[in-house]
Design a protein around this motif. Structure first.
Motif, PDB file in Angstrom:
ATOM      1  N   ARG A 209       0.798  -1.212   0.000  1.00 27.27           N
ATOM      2  CA  ARG A 209       0.000   0.000   0.000  1.00 27.27           C
ATOM      3  C   ARG A 209       0.841   1.278   0.000  1.00 27.27           C
ATOM      4  NH1 ARG A 209      -5.408  -0.533   0.982  1.00 27.27           N
ATOM      5  NH2 ARG A 209      -5.390   1.493  -0.051  1.00 27.27           N
ATOM      6  N   LEU A 210       2.144   1.134   0.245  1.00 24.26           N
ATOM      7  CA  LEU A 210       3.013   2.305   0.278  1.00 24.26           C
ATOM      8  C   LEU A 210       3.411   2.787  -1.106  1.00 24.26           C
ATOM      9  CD1 LEU A 210       5.387   1.389   3.250  1.00 24.26           C
ATOM     10  CD2 LEU A 210       3.319   2.795   3.291  1.00 24.26           C
ATOM     11  N   ALA A 211       3.122   1.981  -2.132  1.00 28.76           N
ATOM     12  CA  ALA A 211       3.525   2.335  -3.497  1.00 28.76           C
ATOM     13  C   ALA A 211       2.935   3.690  -3.907  1.00 28.76           C
ATOM     14  CB  ALA A 211       3.081   1.252  -4.471  1.00 28.76           C
ATOM     15  N   GLU A 212       1.741   3.986  -3.423  1.00 27.60           N
ATOM     16  CA  GLU A 212       1.067   5.248  -3.755  1.00 27.60           C
ATOM     17  C   GLU A 212       1.949   6.444  -3.405  1.00 27.60           C
ATOM     18  OE1 GLU A 212      -3.124   7.488  -2.503  1.00 27.60           O
ATOM     19  OE2 GLU A 212      -2.214   6.000  -1.165  1.00 27.60           O
ATOM     20  N   GLY A 213       2.561   6.399  -2.216  1.00 28.73           N
ATOM     21  CA  GLY A 213       3.414   7.504  -1.787  1.00 28.73           C
ATOM     22  C   GLY A 213       4.795   7.470  -2.411  1.00 28.73           C
ATOM     23  N   ARG A 214       5.282   6.280  -2.720  1.00 23.68           N
ATOM     24  CA  ARG A 214       6.615   6.172  -3.323  1.00 23.68           C
ATOM     25  C   ARG A 214       6.593   6.564  -4.796  1.00 23.68           C
ATOM     26  NH1 ARG A 214       7.941   0.331  -0.409  1.00 23.68           N
ATOM     27  NH2 ARG A 214       8.580   1.210   1.606  1.00 23.68           N
ATOM     28  N   ASP A 215       5.516   6.197  -5.482  1.00 24.01           N
ATOM     29  CA  ASP A 215       5.411   6.526  -6.904  1.00 24.01           C
ATOM     30  C   ASP A 215       5.025   7.988  -7.134  1.00 24.01           C
ATOM     31  OD1 ASP A 215       5.971   3.887  -7.306  1.00 24.01           O
ATOM     32  OD2 ASP A 215       3.900   3.293  -7.757  1.00 24.01           O
ATOM     33  N   ASP A 216       4.385   8.598  -6.135  1.00 23.51           N
ATOM     34  CA  ASP A 216       3.940   9.985  -6.281  1.00 23.51           C
ATOM     35  C   ASP A 216       4.326  10.782  -5.039  1.00 23.51           C
ATOM     36  OD1 ASP A 216       2.699  12.352  -6.921  1.00 23.51           O
ATOM     37  OD2 ASP A 216       0.675  11.664  -6.427  1.00 23.51           O
ATOM     38  N   PRO A 217       5.614  11.104  -4.906  1.00 17.15           N
ATOM     39  CA  PRO A 217       6.044  11.862  -3.717  1.00 17.15           C
ATOM     40  C   PRO A 217       5.404  13.232  -3.620  1.00 17.15           C
ATOM     41  CG  PRO A 217       7.816  11.716  -5.355  1.00 17.15           C
ATOM     42  CD  PRO A 217       6.733  10.787  -5.805  1.00 17.15           C
ATOM     43  N   GLY A 218       4.892  13.758  -4.758  1.00 18.57           N
ATOM     44  CA  GLY A 218       4.200  15.047  -4.731  1.00 18.57           C
ATOM     45  C   GLY A 218       2.883  15.004  -3.992  1.00 18.57           C
ATOM     46  N   LEU A 219       2.408  13.801  -3.680  1.00 15.49           N
ATOM     47  CA  LEU A 219       1.159  13.635  -2.943  1.00 15.49           C
ATOM     48  C   LEU A 219       1.181  14.435  -1.633  1.00 15.49           C
ATOM     49  CD1 LEU A 219      -0.549  10.224  -2.213  1.00 15.49           C
ATOM     50  CD2 LEU A 219       0.053  11.714  -0.319  1.00 15.49           C
ATOM     51  N   PHE A 220       2.323  14.464  -0.979  1.00 21.24           N
ATOM     52  CA  PHE A 220       2.410  15.097   0.341  1.00 21.24           C
ATOM     53  C   PHE A 220       2.341  16.618   0.239  1.00 21.24           C
ATOM     54  CE2 PHE A 220       4.339  10.916   0.576  1.00 21.24           C
ATOM     55  CZ  PHE A 220       3.611  10.359   1.622  1.00 21.24           C
ATOM     56  N   ASP A 221       3.045  17.201  -0.731  1.00 19.25           N
ATOM     57  CA  ASP A 221       2.968  18.648  -0.916  1.00 19.25           C
ATOM     58  C   ASP A 221       1.573  19.050  -1.378  1.00 19.25           C
ATOM     59  OD1 ASP A 221       5.510  19.224  -0.059  1.00 19.25           O
ATOM     60  OD2 ASP A 221       6.398  19.102  -2.064  1.00 19.25           O
ATOM     61  N   ALA A 222       0.950  18.214  -2.206  1.00 24.80           N
ATOM     62  CA  ALA A 222      -0.410  18.500  -2.654  1.00 24.80           C
ATOM     63  C   ALA A 222      -1.364  18.520  -1.460  1.00 24.80           C
ATOM     64  CB  ALA A 222      -0.858  17.467  -3.683  1.00 24.80           C
ATOM     65  N   PHE A 223      -1.202  17.580  -0.554  1.00 26.87           N
ATOM     66  CA  PHE A 223      -2.047  17.534   0.649  1.00 26.87           C
ATOM     67  C   PHE A 223      -1.833  18.787   1.495  1.00 26.87           C
ATOM     68  CE2 PHE A 223      -3.104  16.374   5.005  1.00 26.87           C
ATOM     69  CZ  PHE A 223      -4.321  15.726   4.852  1.00 26.87           C
ATOM     70  N   ARG A 224      -0.575  19.221   1.600  1.00 25.72           N
ATOM     71  CA  ARG A 224      -0.289  20.445   2.353  1.00 25.72           C
ATOM     72  C   ARG A 224      -1.007  21.645   1.725  1.00 25.72           C
ATOM     73  NH1 ARG A 224       4.961  17.810   2.439  1.00 25.72           N
ATOM     74  NH2 ARG A 224       5.655  17.469   4.604  1.00 25.72           N
TER      75      ARG A 224
END
Length: 692
Positions: A209-224
């Motif tokens: 399930r961690l692939a989502e965050g590893r493949d798209d590291p921009g996910l975290f800045d987008a959430f911010r």
């Protein structure tokens, strides 16, 4: 000798050991309960006849999480992260059986188990962020591994619990159990796990399930970016995001170490201390020294609301939301229809957003009766007047209600400023009269100032406080004085803000300083939003103030496209040259000496008089506790919760420092800054408002 009840009771169901948490009322994970779980798990693991273990909560829930009273104290017994590693490392399957709440450390405990079953009504969540913390026992590392980082961010940073069915859809819960047979179902589930030889599914070992965050590291800045406005000023949400990101980039044990480092930093910081203070302060508001908790209350089965405007409509919605029928009264059909239309529109908007079912809209509207006749309120148990803020109008209404309302009905005024005792004086039953000051928008804002009159009966106070909680408010009991607690203190800030702009400080600079402190908006932006013409008329006002001149030029706030600020078509605010010209004109007329002010001076002159007024309110007995004042300001005016409220904030600065600055401003500006005797006494004794 008194027999001590064990923190964990142990029983057997065939090859399954059932360990029941017995640390009521919420199974908080205190040192005693943690040690009890450790010992019970180890006994079950050592017993060759036991093939599986079920962990279940006794009483009304699985576990509400950590024992907050232990924070900041030397650790006792096994710490929660070590306990959870012990559970996860057990050689026999451990199944969490969840009912009620599994929150914070309670959910982290369930995540350390190999399987989870829950009843449909169960709630699961990690609300630590609301205490200025993050899940510190592996929650930020295990949850992303089972639901994915995006869902984990929503749960951890949002802090709101989710239902069992939603948790099952995420993969957080393995099976939904019947509501009335959780224990039996969990035991049968455990037996199936053993019979089928299922593996010990340790969440720490999952990577898929961690692939989502590893493949798209921009996910975290987008959430911010998506949540920037909501999270502004808070430290804990950023630490939570960083920890979930670490779950995607670091091995599990390193992620745990990073989480622990971040947790320890937060738990020793000023924001978490303030937010934990607020957690307990909110619960203190229910404690009224001369109104015991067992004071009988009056039944409230039907409510009347007088006035279908913004406040009356919003007040009505609170009761409709709670399933309590409302009769709403207006003097003219046009006003009544307009108010009913707004109520329906509000509900339909909520339904379109998916937060309400369409059938719920009709159910709530079906509880609402509209009328032009005040006599229609004769059967109501509680009648709330929400008309224009005019003493003559309110006294006329209460005089009529005195003749109409049934014996024992509570007569409440939603007044923001006016004297409840004067309103009550026109009735033959002043003991039944009370203030219930809702904050706008009344169907959204959580604060309810319950205003106690000199002759208000205790059961009326108890009922108003209880019904406030029933409709989802935080009721705070206050005494009779102009503006009560919140608006009385707000007036001090507004007065000084108005003086600052006459001296040459720009309104947008005052607003910027207040906004950067953490409040949702400054005094002039707030005035523009509310409307500058509230209480103003061309006939009675005399062109003396900046507000008068702005209104005369039809600059009445956002609704007219101009006020203190200029506004574009999307209501974006821009500094106004017209406003600067008007301010200069008024300053010249009044002979105000123009001078510069630093951001620190702006902050002190706006906020220290509020603290000083709060001290006067306490000295006069108009608030029971300093913490009650803080709850008023956090929930009614948007004071940043991470600063703990104005009185807590003053304590954190040090009352001698506040007193020193007030005296300096008093020497320059006069009695408006004269320190309260209570403030002087506490500073001299080396005490704070918390010591009262």
């Amino acid at each position: 000798m008194t027999e001590v009840t064990p923190a964990v009771s142990e029983s057997r169901e065939g090859p399954v050991a059932v360990l029941t948490l017995q640390s009521g009322p919420v199974n908080a994970l205190s040192a005693a309960l943690r040690e009890g779980i450790r010992a019970a798990v180890e006994r079950a693991e050592a017993d060759q006849a036991v093939k599986a273990i079920v962990l279940i909560g006794g009483g009304r829930m699985f576990s509400a999480g950590a024992d907050i009273t232990e924070f900041g104290k030397p650790p006792r017994g096994i710490v929660l992260p070590d306990l959870l590693n012990r559970i996860e490392g057990a050689r026999k399957p451990v199944i969490a059986a969840i009912h009620g709440n599994a929150l914070g450390g309670g959910l982290e405990t369930a995540l350390a188990c190999h399987y989870r079953v829950a009843v449909p009504s169960a709630k699961l969540g990690l609300p630590e962020v609301k205490l200025g913390l993050l899940p510190g026992a592996g929650g930020t590392q295990r949850l992303p591994r089972i639901v994915g980082p995006r869902k984990a961010l929503e749960v951890i940073v949002g802090g709101a619990p989710i239902g069992a069915k939603q948790a099952a859809a995420m993969g957080l819960v393995d099976e939904i159990a019947p509501e009335d047979s959780l224990r039996a179902h969990a035991v049968a589930f455990a037996e199936r796990v053993v019979a089928e030889g299922r593996p010990l599914t340790r969440i720490r070992d999952r990577e898929d399930r961690l692939a989502e965050g590893r493949d798209d590291p921009g996910l975290f800045d987008a959430f911010r970016r998506e949540n920037a406005r909501r999270l502004r000023g808070f430290e804990a949400p950023e630490a939570c995001i960083a920890c979930v990101q670490a779950a995607c980039t670091l091995p599990f044990d390193q992620g745990l170490a990073f989480e622990r480092e971040q947790f320890l930093k937060l738990v020793s910081g000023s924001q978490s201390a303030a937010q934990r203070y607020v957690f307990f302060a909110e619960r203190q508001t229910a404690r009224i020294p001369d109104v015991p908790e067992d004071t009988p209350t009056r039944p409230i089965a039907k409510v009347g609301v007088i006035g279908a405007g913004t406040m009356g409509g919003g007040i009505s919605m609170n009761f409709l939301n709670a399933g309590i029928p409302v009769t709403i009264v207006e003097t003219k059909r046009e006003a009544l229809d307009r108010g009913l239309g707004i109520i329906r529109s509000n509900y339909e908007t909520t339904a379109r957003k998916g937060r309400l079912r369409p059938e719920d809209v009709e159910t709530r509207m079906g509880l609402l009766t509209d009328t032009l006749e005040l006599e229609a309120l004769k059967g109501c148990d509680l009648i709330i007047e929400a008309v224009f803020e005019d003493m003559g109008i309110k006294k006329d209404i209460f005089s009529r209600l005195d003749r109409i309302a049934k014996p024992g009905a509570i007569l409440a005024s939603n007044t923001s400023y006016l004297d409840i005792d004067e309103i009550a004086s026109v009735t033959s039953r002043p003991g039944d009269v009370i203030g219930m000051h809702f904050f706008s928008p009344a169907n959204v804002m959580r604060l309810l100032e319950v205003v106690r009159g000199a002759r208000t009966e205790r059961d009326v106070i108890a009922t108003a406080m209880q019904i406030g909680r029933t409709i989802g408010k935080i009721p705070v009991l206050v005494g009779v004085c102009h503006g009560f607690v919140g608006n009385r203190m707000l007036a001090e800030r507004q007065r000084e803000a108005n003086r600052l702009i006459l001296e040459g400080v720009k309104p947008w600079d005052v607003d910027r300083v207040i906004y950067e402190f953490g409040l949702p908006m400054g005094p002039f932006a707030m005035s523009d939003l509310a409307g500058l013409d509230i209480g103003w008329s061309r006939e009675t006002n005399k062109s003396e103030s900046v507000r008068d001149l702005l209104c005369e030029r039809d600059r009445r706030g956002q609704k007219t496209g101009a006020g203190f600020y200029d506004y574009d078509a999307k209501r974006n605010a821009m500094p106004s040259a017209v406003t600067e010209e008007i301010i200069a004109t008024v300053a010249e007329r009044q002979g105000v000496r123009r001078k510069a002010a630093s951001d620190q001076e702006i902050l002190e002159r706006c906020l220290y008089p509020m603290v000083n007024e709060g001290a006067k309110i306490l000295d006069e007995g108009k608030a029971i506790r300093a913490s009650d004042i803080d709850i008023v300001w956090i929930n009614g005016y948007g004071w940043p919760v991470y600063r703990g409220g104005p009185m807590y904030w003053a304590d954190s600065i040090g009352l001698p420092k506040v007193l020193e600055r007030l005296r300096a401003y008093e020497a320059e500006y006069g009695d408006a800054f004269k320190p309260s005797p209570l403030l002087e006494r506490l500073a001299a004794e080396g005490k704070g408002f918390k010591d009262l």
